[in-house]
Motif scaffolding. Structure first.
Motif, mmCIF file in Angstrom:
data_model
loop_
_atom_site.group_PDB
_atom_site.id
_atom_site.type_symbol
_atom_site.label_atom_id
_atom_site.label_comp_id
_atom_site.label_asym_id
_atom_site.label_seq_id
_atom_site.Cartn_x
_atom_site.Cartn_y
_atom_site.Cartn_z
ATOM 1 N N PRO A 210 0.840 -1.204 0.000
ATOM 2 C CA PRO A 210 0.000 0.000 0.000
ATOM 3 C C PRO A 210 0.875 1.255 0.000
ATOM 4 C CG PRO A 210 0.015 -1.051 2.166
ATOM 5 C CD PRO A 210 0.649 -2.014 1.217
ATOM 6 N N ASN A 211 0.285 2.389 -0.395
ATOM 7 C CA ASN A 211 1.068 3.628 -0.516
ATOM 8 C C ASN A 211 1.384 4.273 0.829
ATOM 9 O OD1 ASN A 211 -1.476 4.420 0.136
ATOM 10 N ND2 ASN A 211 -1.817 5.709 -1.678
ATOM 11 N N ARG A 212 0.941 3.668 1.932
ATOM 12 C CA ARG A 212 1.266 4.194 3.268
ATOM 13 C C ARG A 212 1.179 3.055 4.265
ATOM 14 N NH1 ARG A 212 -3.890 5.009 5.839
ATOM 15 N NH2 ARG A 212 -5.600 4.941 4.343
ATOM 16 N N ASP A 213 1.774 3.231 5.434
ATOM 17 C CA ASP A 213 1.642 2.234 6.489
ATOM 18 C C ASP A 213 0.178 2.173 6.916
ATOM 19 O OD1 ASP A 213 4.325 1.965 6.308
ATOM 20 O OD2 ASP A 213 4.774 2.584 8.370
ATOM 21 N N LEU A 214 -0.305 0.953 7.162
ATOM 22 C CA LEU A 214 -1.706 0.781 7.535
ATOM 23 C C LEU A 214 -1.832 0.098 8.894
ATOM 24 C CD1 LEU A 214 -3.018 -0.685 4.151
ATOM 25 C CD2 LEU A 214 -3.139 1.708 4.909
ATOM 26 N N VAL A 223 -5.131 -6.682 2.189
ATOM 27 C CA VAL A 223 -4.095 -5.878 1.536
ATOM 28 C C VAL A 223 -2.768 -6.618 1.725
ATOM 29 C CG1 VAL A 223 -2.859 -3.693 1.540
ATOM 30 C CG2 VAL A 223 -5.324 -3.724 1.970
ATOM 31 N N ALA A 224 -2.101 -6.936 0.609
ATOM 32 C CA ALA A 224 -0.856 -7.705 0.682
ATOM 33 C C ALA A 224 0.153 -6.995 1.581
ATOM 34 C CB ALA A 224 -0.273 -7.887 -0.713
ATOM 35 N N ASN A 225 0.758 -7.743 2.500
ATOM 36 C CA ASN A 225 1.771 -7.215 3.415
ATOM 37 C C ASN A 225 3.137 -7.412 2.749
ATOM 38 O OD1 ASN A 225 3.851 -7.221 5.401
ATOM 39 N ND2 ASN A 225 2.291 -7.485 7.013
ATOM 40 N N PRO A 320 3.058 -2.544 6.984
ATOM 41 C CA PRO A 320 3.915 -1.524 6.389
ATOM 42 C C PRO A 320 3.716 -1.345 4.884
ATOM 43 C CG PRO A 320 5.186 -3.495 6.783
ATOM 44 C CD PRO A 320 3.815 -3.738 7.378
ATOM 45 N N LEU B 278 -5.291 3.031 -1.901
ATOM 46 C CA LEU B 278 -3.961 2.587 -1.461
ATOM 47 C C LEU B 278 -2.960 2.462 -2.604
ATOM 48 C CD1 LEU B 278 -5.118 -0.192 1.025
ATOM 49 C CD2 LEU B 278 -4.544 2.182 1.544
ATOM 50 N N SER B 430 -0.417 5.274 11.477
ATOM 51 C CA SER B 430 0.366 5.614 10.284
ATOM 52 C C SER B 430 0.847 7.060 10.366
ATOM 53 C CB SER B 430 -0.493 5.482 9.016
ATOM 54 O OG SER B 430 -1.058 4.200 8.922
#
Lengths: 460, 460
Positions: A210-214, A223-225, A320, B278, B430
């Protein structure tokens, strides 16, 4: 000559200790100033030892120290290569004494004492043996041939600017053999000369999810880690037999004959050597090969570093955005570093799931190298060691890499002799790196004999 | 009452901003002093708001702030729970403004502006809504029942000392319902109430290979690399369908009926919601379940952090001695945190190859929880939100965990109402965490209505 060395032994040690106090860490730009300073110190030490010309040659990175002493154009010339930069010292907390505050301590293998400091062996200690051996030959009027020095400051980061320097200074570097002490011997009573070096391909990978830490609770599961994904990707690079799975990786690997493998098997190195000294329950490696073969004639893949997510104290439930790894492969003769780097990059990108983005950045590489044991340089080293150790040295293939050796052959048409005096237990690249006083002095005694025998071999 | 809130809106915001300036990071002992200070500030704010008794109750860790206002023993009592500690702020460099220097900025979702700071939403912002709602009821003489506050400082590190406090203060904490705002709504025009929470099992693993860092060239290939090994171990924890492979992991998982799953499917959340917000090409998760199901009714396994070897600038060819990872599993109803932690530990140790040593350290856990939608507390929250949002709230299962909710039911026999006002986009845990002014004020307006309707429900 032996007397001169004994009389000046304490000073030789003290001078090395001073050099070791300067943190010339080429991989970390925070130490840039000290790394440049080290080059100056090395130059000064060569002048003091008796060099006619000595200069700090600037490059796009850290400078290369050049020096020479030409006594007779008709005599052979030995070109000494070494490096004054050192590996980073971390993890600092695992050092028993500060890495740049050298101390001498006796150990089981070094009853005479060893110098503990980053670079003590790799390569300040081994490089400085040549400076002191040179001084000794000058002071005892026993220098039998011409000598040139080329001491660089970027060996630990891939010698990025050495190639250009060599290409642009072929005349200046003209010589008959290259002498390098950046390898080791099997034991202080089992001398050996390195005849083969593994090549290297080193890359850094970045996996972005993802484009930010979640928050792992709100997004975890769909959402793939990137850490989970990177782990799966790394895991898939080797199979259950520890064979590397990158397509084409083994295509050019040199397979040794049964005879050669039988020869190797004679070296006094068993699995127990590793198990006992490293406190492990078992060795683990490529199926079908001995431990010695796995670290010398077979290519390998190691993750040298990995990081991502929360690595601080306590618990943080983060999913992350990114995960990273530094991955290197050791190559064997006929494998080409750039080709392997290319194969790795293509493969790594191809196995990435759609749910992440992958970036692969090549760091540096090196070509494998093998020294013929029938040329003048090898013979001279063998005679020199046989004289100082009182026993013939064994030719061995090393697992390490000195990328520039192949470069020298290519650009200068010169063979290199890898006459090193370190021990595997010296912990180079690790906390508590050290170098035995015995080894340091033995090197200073052996090097002049190499000059003597090489000059004789050369005349024949 | 609405007037009072409008008249004091600016002050309500300024007071919260002051509270957000104190870095009460419970996971990092470097912030211990500020965390204790925050407890004092919270106590003072409750006294200022009108509490009769307010005290900072010391525990083995960070204190719990207790306060109450008892107006009539025959009236019901609402126990408000919240926490004043916050998540660590790293990675700091990804924040657009310093995490502890709050700023108000308008965003697409928050045209009225949002407060950007660590803890703005989780949970200082949502906790402080209760303090200001309480002040409002006192100042407008509209407090319809008794109220008690229990604000802790260790929620982000597993509420380790809350259990003891609750066990030892059952009389003091006597109440009829627990009200918590530490969750969110689907959107500012789609109110929702959290009826289910996932549990948590959080562990740290350490894989040790050789007893010291080694040179990957000299040892790589025959000495197991703990990073390579850890990667393979992590990779093996989930299969190709993203099912978790730990034996017994799914044994107690509650399977929802087709009807319930159909109900869930009505929520306005699609894969595109994730993909677009995301910047990912695809979602990825357990085969056979929708994204919403994967983050709510299904358990998951995420690596929250991983580290080992050289992670600095440049290249270091090290074969490290150790590699570490922080791994957490989100649990669903009927899974028991301690059991899962035990299953994980046993399994993880069992899959370690002989060549390494493995250490597993449990961090903290939490039991899953489901709120019945037919009890007075839920009905009161539903009526309150319906009035302030002008539309009935939707009951939703959240993927997050509030471990203590199960504890409250066990020790105090009380149900909790999870009436939160945050948005998934608030980036809690985040960089750039924020909380909408709209949500903050809407919460302060809604909470007094909860008291009103709960008191009415209670009388029936």
């Amino acid at each position: 000559m032996k007397n001169y060395i004994q009389e000046n032994k304490k000073r030789f040690i003290d001078e090395l200790i001073e050099l070791l106090k300067i943190p010339s860490i080429s991989a970390d730009s925070n130490y840039s100033e000290q790394t440049f300073k080290t080059a100056e110190e090395v130059k000064n030490s060569l002048i003091a030892a008796g060099a006619d010309n000595a200069e700090v040659c600037q490059t796009a990175g850290y400078p290369i120290v050049y020096a020479d002493k030409i006594i007779d154009a008709n005599l052979p010339t030995v070109l000494v290569y070494g490096h004054y930069d050192v590996q980073p010292a971390d993890p600092i907390n695992l050092w028993d004494s500060p890495p740049f505050e050298p101390v001498i301590k006796a150990t089981e293998l070094h009853p005479e004492g060893a110098i503990f400091a980053r670079g003590a062996c790799d390569d300040k200690g081994q490089m400085y043996m040549h400076v002191k051996a040179f001084e000794t030959m000058i002071q005892t009027n026993s220098l039998p041939c011409n000598v040139k020095f080329m001491i660089e400051g970027e060996e630990e980061v891939g010698s990025e600017n050495l190639g250009t320097f060599v290409k642009n200074n072929k005349e200046k570097l003209k010589a008959d053999v290259i002498l390098i002490s950046d390898t080791g011997i099997i034991a202080n009573d089992v001398p050996s000369i390195t005849t083969g070096l593994r090549g290297l391909s080193y890359l850094e990978v970045e996996v972005t999810g993802p484009n930010r830490d979640l928050h792992s609770g709100l997004y975890g599961g769909t959402v793939a880690n990137p850490i989970n994904v990177l782990s799966k990707m790394i895991a898939s690079l080797t199979d259950e037999n520890n064979h590397i799975t990158i397509p084409g990786f083994y295509d050019k690997v040199e397979e040794l004959s049964a005879t050669e493998r039988a020869e190797m098997a004679k070296a006094p190195i068993s699995d127990e050597t590793y198990i006992n000294s490293l406190d492990i329950a078992a060795v683990e490696g490529e199926k079908g090969y001995s431990s010695l073969e796995r670290v010398s004639i077979r290519p390998t893949l190691d993750v040298n570093g990995i990081w991502g997510g929360y690595t601080g104290e306590g618990a943080k439930t983060v999913l992350p955005s990114k995960a990273y790894a530094k991955i290197s492969m050791r190559l064997v003769p006929h494998q080409i570093s750039d080709e392997i780097t290319e194969l790795f990059s293509k493969h790594f990108e191809s196995i990435a799931p759609k749910s992440v983005k992958v970036k692969v950045t090549p760091h540096h590489g090196g070509t494998p190298y093998v020294t013929p044991i029938d040329f003048a340089g090898y013979k001279a080293a063998k005679s020199a060691m046989a004289e100082t150790f009182g026993i013939d040295p064994i030719p061995v293939r090393s697992g390490g890499s000195i990328p520039i050796v192949a470069l020298f052959e290519e650009e200068l048409g010169l063979k290199s002799v890898l006459m090193g005096f370190g021990l595997d237990s010296d912990a180079i690249h690790s906390p508590n790196e050290h170098y035995g006083i015995f080894n340091y002095i033995k090197g200073i005694e052996t090097i002049p004999l190499f000059y003597k025998y090489f000059t004789e071999e050369f005349k024949n």
